[in-house]
Design a protein around this motif. Structure first.
Motif, PDB file in Angstrom:
ATOM      1  N   ARG A 209       0.850  -1.202   0.000  1.00  0.00           N
ATOM      2  CA  ARG A 209       0.000   0.000   0.000  1.00  0.00           C
ATOM      3  C   ARG A 209       0.879   1.244   0.000  1.00  0.00           C
ATOM      4  O   ARG A 209       1.802   1.371   0.808  1.00  0.00           O
ATOM      5  CB  ARG A 209      -0.918   0.008   1.213  1.00  0.00           C
ATOM      6  CG  ARG A 209      -1.756   1.268   1.323  1.00  0.00           C
ATOM      7  CD  ARG A 209      -2.751   1.192   2.445  1.00  0.00           C
ATOM      8  NE  ARG A 209      -3.450   2.447   2.602  1.00  0.00           N
ATOM      9  CZ  ARG A 209      -4.704   2.567   3.015  1.00  0.00           C
ATOM     10  NH1 ARG A 209      -5.389   1.491   3.316  1.00  0.00           N
ATOM     11  NH2 ARG A 209      -5.263   3.753   3.145  1.00  0.00           N
ATOM     12  N   PRO A 216      -5.334   6.046  -1.300  1.00  0.00           N
ATOM     13  CA  PRO A 216      -4.325   4.987  -1.325  1.00  0.00           C
ATOM     14  C   PRO A 216      -4.121   4.424  -2.728  1.00  0.00           C
ATOM     15  O   PRO A 216      -5.016   4.460  -3.579  1.00  0.00           O
ATOM     16  CB  PRO A 216      -4.918   3.926  -0.392  1.00  0.00           C
ATOM     17  CG  PRO A 216      -6.399   4.147  -0.480  1.00  0.00           C
ATOM     18  CD  PRO A 216      -6.577   5.628  -0.643  1.00  0.00           C
ATOM     19  N   PHE A 218      -2.322   0.828  -4.500  1.00  0.00           N
ATOM     20  CA  PHE A 218      -1.794  -0.496  -4.191  1.00  0.00           C
ATOM     21  C   PHE A 218      -0.935  -0.989  -5.360  1.00  0.00           C
ATOM     22  O   PHE A 218      -1.326  -0.854  -6.530  1.00  0.00           O
ATOM     23  CB  PHE A 218      -2.928  -1.487  -3.931  1.00  0.00           C
ATOM     24  CG  PHE A 218      -3.666  -1.249  -2.651  1.00  0.00           C
ATOM     25  CD1 PHE A 218      -3.295  -1.911  -1.492  1.00  0.00           C
ATOM     26  CD2 PHE A 218      -4.711  -0.345  -2.594  1.00  0.00           C
ATOM     27  CE1 PHE A 218      -3.967  -1.698  -0.297  1.00  0.00           C
ATOM     28  CE2 PHE A 218      -5.397  -0.115  -1.408  1.00  0.00           C
ATOM     29  CZ  PHE A 218      -5.016  -0.789  -0.255  1.00  0.00           C
TER      30      PHE A 218
END
Length: 1005
Positions: A209, A216, A218
């Motif tokens: 992450r 966010p 990933f």
């Protein structure tokens, strides 16, 4: 034909788009040329006008309200939706013809991808970009794709209304064909495909992450047993893993992309099933009704095949190259909504309105239609399902499958309305209504939950065998503010998860409805204990939201939350508040400075002076005074008008305490002793400070006649006082009776032959108010207006200058020199009065002219910034806002310009040594915020404190009167907006919050 001839129906209505459009046809020339190349033959003048209208972006419409004939935001919205419906219908047909054996899931994904990539394709069409009719704030060379996609959908909608579907197909086919080719050489679900090839145990996914908490990112890495890897990134783990799998396949298994992912149509065509006489009869009936060829019988037969029958008779299904009805039902789910959207567009064009409320039809409508046509005997059910019969969901699916089969048999050429059988005319109105539908319970609950800042989710349970399964939905309401959640289980029902979700939503909505009555506590008498707890939870959440978060009062009123819809009648709102206090008890903690009171006051504030009569009277008075050229021309009338206005504005700016009528009558007896007759025992009615001021003004005006004054009480609910005199001299009671009632909406004043009648509508207050009732009582008290108090001070100074000028002019002089000195003194006082009058006019004059009550914010601010640049000193720079989307706000351009001029002017004055000014804005679904900031020395703390406290501002500028900021805030408040000072490390920042225009609509994605 039930639907009417599409093109003729459209032509009858498109006339509303023709008024005053000839100047726009030239801009539409590139689009008309492109459409002619696609087969549009010599469009009539009406269609040319309509095409020009379809190229108008909503931002341009809002800049030119009232100048475009019958074109409204609702018309553009309806055209947009009709165009989107045709795109999806055509895409579904193309995918179906390319891959007749595909599943409904694959069909759905393909149509969704074609729709999702449509804006990017529209952005590449140069002829469209060249023809677009845009607001001044949109840069033609840098238009967002969704702007051009909206215009393309509007063009499509117009052509569909005109019956030019073949032209539209030619218009859209390059995009659809391009996507079909891309999908044929791509993998829709790379991760699953990779698992199928290698097995789950052979692959490992690792995630990392990155990015901030609110956004966010990933990173995913997939590795197989041989150490080969694939990498991908995305906003979530799912997206990142799909991209990593796609990367793995591209790098290590490129051969997987060479096979066609959408299977081509089988060379063997499906053949009709003959399982029963009833089934064959239903197929024959459909063929005759729609005048279809014998080749269509296989598709019509397929429309009646339930998956349970197909499974139990899979041998026969394979021999006949058949399948169940699911693919055809999906086709029907695109054909039917398009017809609905087209009918709504036709209705909108023929009777333009500001909004078009479109809702997808629920399964219940298709179920009702299927039962009306009498084809239930033709449905093929497996043994287990046959013992249970058809459910509403099955009947709705079969009806959509029948429509899908009819459309497919006709190769999706003609609109469904053209071939609709007369025998089914009663069904058409059910499946193609021309009016908006009530939103389903889940959608309504989602809207209410969003307004209340509640997170809504659903959990599901199921019991019974798959062919007879029952579902239960539980609505889960989570409150971050209260730190808790509430679960509301619905009943067990058949029919699937969606009806179960609606049932659970309905329970919550019923509680909200009970809370919206004037007696919420009594409406819950006898309710289940869980429902009473739910009511308390929802009401407590609403109170906390109103204390801590800014809200759209209009949105809450429309949703009937926290009694705001009752604000038109203070008695009803107080009754509701008393019931809310009974429900919650005394434990609700509302701080003294709670914003709840502010929100309630905003809802209660119905302007006492909606026509701005006070401002007009002030402007007339100042204009008269400015025309007085010599002190000897001043009269007592001039001074009396100023005193009158000063008293009114001082009342509006003050926070006077309440008083009872007996105490007020006692005060009058002392003030007007020997000339006033009062009632012996006046009723104990409580009056606000403003109501007292109105009564004081009435008594003083009648007493000015120097006769004996009497006061009679004709009624106490509402309070009706008759003030009369036996010797009325020429005292002007017209201004008194016209202007003073503008101070409060609770009082009216009417002159009669011998004086004035005053009627005060009071609100009875509860004896022991709870916390919510106390907040309502506090909101009912008029709040002082510091802007008016500052005006009263200036009016008082102006009056003093005029009185001094008259005195100096009228006093006897001992000599000619003394007389000249007196005239000089009087002239100086008059000059000072003129200067004060000019400053008052500059600070208080309302924006002139009749403007539209809405504007498109992005284009307005870009235009405004352009005007600022023309007067900006060379040592000050200005950052202009980008207009990436169209957002309409409910304020007229003159008012917003006046407010911005004040704030930007202050910033320019503060940057006398150079600096930077920035304009920016953001918006959500309900309001927009404009930020005006600079990097100057910052706002003095005493001015910021005075503004926050609602007090008079003392200007620090030479010749300043302190009215500028108060005037800007007053203008914005009247428009439903707010002005707030923001905290910054350097410089000054102002935030203007404006409500979104309720007549606008969200653009389709």
């Amino acid at each position: 034909m039930a639907g009417g001839e599409t093109s003729e129906g459209a032509r009858a209505g498109m006339g509303v788009l023709e008024a005053d459009r000839s100047l726009l046809i030239g801009e539409a020339a590139p689009t008309l040329k492109h459409l002619r190349d696609l087969g549009l033959t010599d469009p009539r003048p009406g269609l040319r006008y309509a095409m020009a209208a379809s190229l108008i972006h909503s931002s341009y419409l809002h800049e030119n309200l009232g100048e475009l004939g019958g074109l409204t935001a609702g018309v553009l919205d309806a055209l947009n939706r009709a165009g989107d419906g045709f795109l999806r219908r055509t895409a579904a047909a193309a995918v179906y013809h390319e891959a007749a054996a595909t599943t409904s899931g694959e069909l759905s994904k393909a149509v969704a991808k074609i729709a999702a990539t449509f804006p990017a394709w529209a952005a590449r069409q140069g002829w469209l970009r060249e023809s677009a009719i845009l607001s001044v704030g949109l840069n033609r060379s840098q238009l967002p794709p969704k702007v051009l996609a909206a215009l393309m959908r509007q063009i499509t909608g117009v052509l569909c209304l005109e019956g030019e579907q073949s032209v539209v197909k030619s218009l859209l086919s390059p995009h659809i064909d391009e996507q079909l080719r891309a999908m044929a050489s791509d993998i829709s679900d790379p991760k699953t495909h990779l698992y199928d090839l290698m097995g789950r145990d052979a692959l490992t996914f690792v995630y990392e992450r990155l990015g901030p908490e609110h956004a966010p990112v990933f990173d995913a890495v997939v590795t197989d047993a041989r150490g080969r890897t694939g990498k991908g990134s995305g906003p979530g783990k799912k997206a990142a893993s799909q991209r990593a799998a796609h990367d793995f396949l591209r790098r290590h298994m490129p051969q997987e992309f060479t096979s066609t992912r959408i299977t081509t149509a089988s060379p063997e065509q499906p053949r009709e099933l003959h399982p029963s006489f009833a089934h064959s009869r239903a197929v024959r009936q459909l063929q005759d009704l729609f005048s279809l060829r014998d080749a269509a019988r296989a598709l019509l037969s397929q429309a009646f095949v339930h998956p349970s029958w197909a499974y139990e008779n899979r041998g026969e299904i394979k021999r006949r190259n058949q399948q169940d009805y699911q693919v055809l039902a999906h086709m029907g789910s695109h054909v039917l909504p398009y017809e609905h959207q087209l009918a709504l567009a036709r209705h909108a064009v023929m009777g333009p309105s500001d909004t078009v409320d479109f809702q997808s039809l629920p399964n219940s409508a298709y179920d009702a239609a299927f039962q009306l046509v009498g084809l239930a005997d033709g449905v093929l059910l497996g043994a287990g399902q046959a013992s249970l019969g058809t459910t509403p969901e099955i009947r709705a699916d079969v009806f959509q499958a029948v429509i899908g089969a009819v459309a497919a048999a006709d190769h999706f050429e003609a609109p469904l309305a053209r071939r609709w059988p007369a025998a089914w005319s009663s069904v058409w109105g059910k499946i193609v209504p021309t009016r908006g539908l009530r939103k389903d319970p889940t959608t309504r609950l989602q809207q209410a939950s969003s307004a209340m800042k509640l997170e809504l989710d659903f959990e599901f349970g199921s019991i019974g065998p798959r062919h007879d399964e029952e579902f239960q939905a539980t609505a889960c309401l989570h409150s971050t503010m209260l730190g808790g959640h509430f679960r509301v289980p619905g009943p067990w029902i058949k029919g699937g998860k969606t009806p179960a979700r609606h049932e659970a939503s309905t329970i919550v909505l019923e509680i909200l409805d009970r809370l919206s009555t004037t007696a919420p506590a009594r409406s819950l008498d006898g309710a289940h204990a869980l429902h009473q707890e739910l009511a308390a939870f929802l009401l407590t959440q609403q109170a906390h939201v109103l204390q801590t978060a800014p809200i759209s009062t209009q949105r809450w009123s429309d949703l009937r939350l926290f009694g705001l819809h009752l604000a038109a009648d203070p008695n009803d709102l107080l009754t509701w508040a008393h019931g809310a206090d009974e429900l919650l008890g005394p434990d609700l903690d509302l701080p003294a400075d709670s914003s709840l009171r502010t929100v309630l006051r905003k809802s209660l504030e119905e302007p006492a002076d909606p026509d701005r009569l006070l401002d007009t009277h002030l402007a007339d008075t100042l204009r008269i005074l400015e025309q007085v050229e010599a002190p000897d021309k001043l009269t007592q009338e001039h001074i009396s008008r100023l005193i009158h206005l000063c008293d009114i504005f001082r009342c509006l700016g003050a926070d006077d305490s309440d008083i009872s009528l007996p105490d007020l009558v006692s005060d009058w007896s002392i003030l007007h002793r020997r000339h006033l007759t009062t009632p012996a025992a006046p009723p104990p009615v409580q009056l606000s400070g403003r109501e007292r001021a109105i009564l004081d003004a009435a008594v003083t005006a009648v007493a000015a006649g120097r006769g004996n004054v009497g006061i009679d009480i004709l009624n106490d609910r509402p309070l009706h006082l008759r003030i009369h005199s036996d010797s009325i001299t020429p005292v002007n009671l017209t201004d008194i009776s016209t202007l003073w009632p503008k101070v409060s909406r609770t009082a009216t004043m009417k002159p009669h032959e011998h004086g004035l009648d005053v009627i005060v509508t009071t609100t009875p207050l509860p004896s022991n108010p709870g916390p919510i009732s106390q907040a309502v009582i506090g909101a009912l008290r008029p709040s002082p207006e510091p802007y008016r108090a500052a005006m009263a001070d200036l009016l008082h100074d102006l009056k003093n200058q005029l009185v001094a000028a008259r005195l100096a002019e009228s006093q006897p002089a001992e000599s000619r020199t003394a007389r000249l000195q007196q005239q000089l003194t009087a002239s100086r006082h008059l000059d000072e009065a003129h200067a004060l009058a000019m400053r008052l006019r500059a600070a208080t004059a309302p924006p002139a002219g009749n403007s539209a009550r809405a504007l498109e914010l992005g284009s307005f601010l870009r235009h405004y910034a352009g005007t600022v640049l023309t007067r900006l000193p060379p040592f000050i720079s200005l950052a202009t806002p980008k207009a990436s989307r169209a957002v309409q706000v409910a304020i007229d351009p003159r008012t917003l310009t006046a407010a911005l001029d004040n704030l930007v002017g202050n910033a320019i004055e503060a940057l006398h040594q150079g600096g930077h000014i920035s304009l920016a804005w953001v918006a959500d679904a309900h309001e927009a915020v404009i930020e005006i900031s600079d990097d100057g020395p910052g706002l003095p703390s005493d001015i910021a404190a005075a503004l926050a406290a609602g007090q008079r501002i003392r200007s620090t500028k030479p010749g300043g009167n302190g009215l500028g900021l108060l005037s800007a805030r007053s203008l914005l408040t009247r428009a439903g907006g707010q002005l707030a000072h923001g905290r910054t490390s350097t410089g000054t920042a102002w935030f203007i919050t404006l409500p979104r225009d309720p007549a606008t609509f969200p653009e389709p994605a």
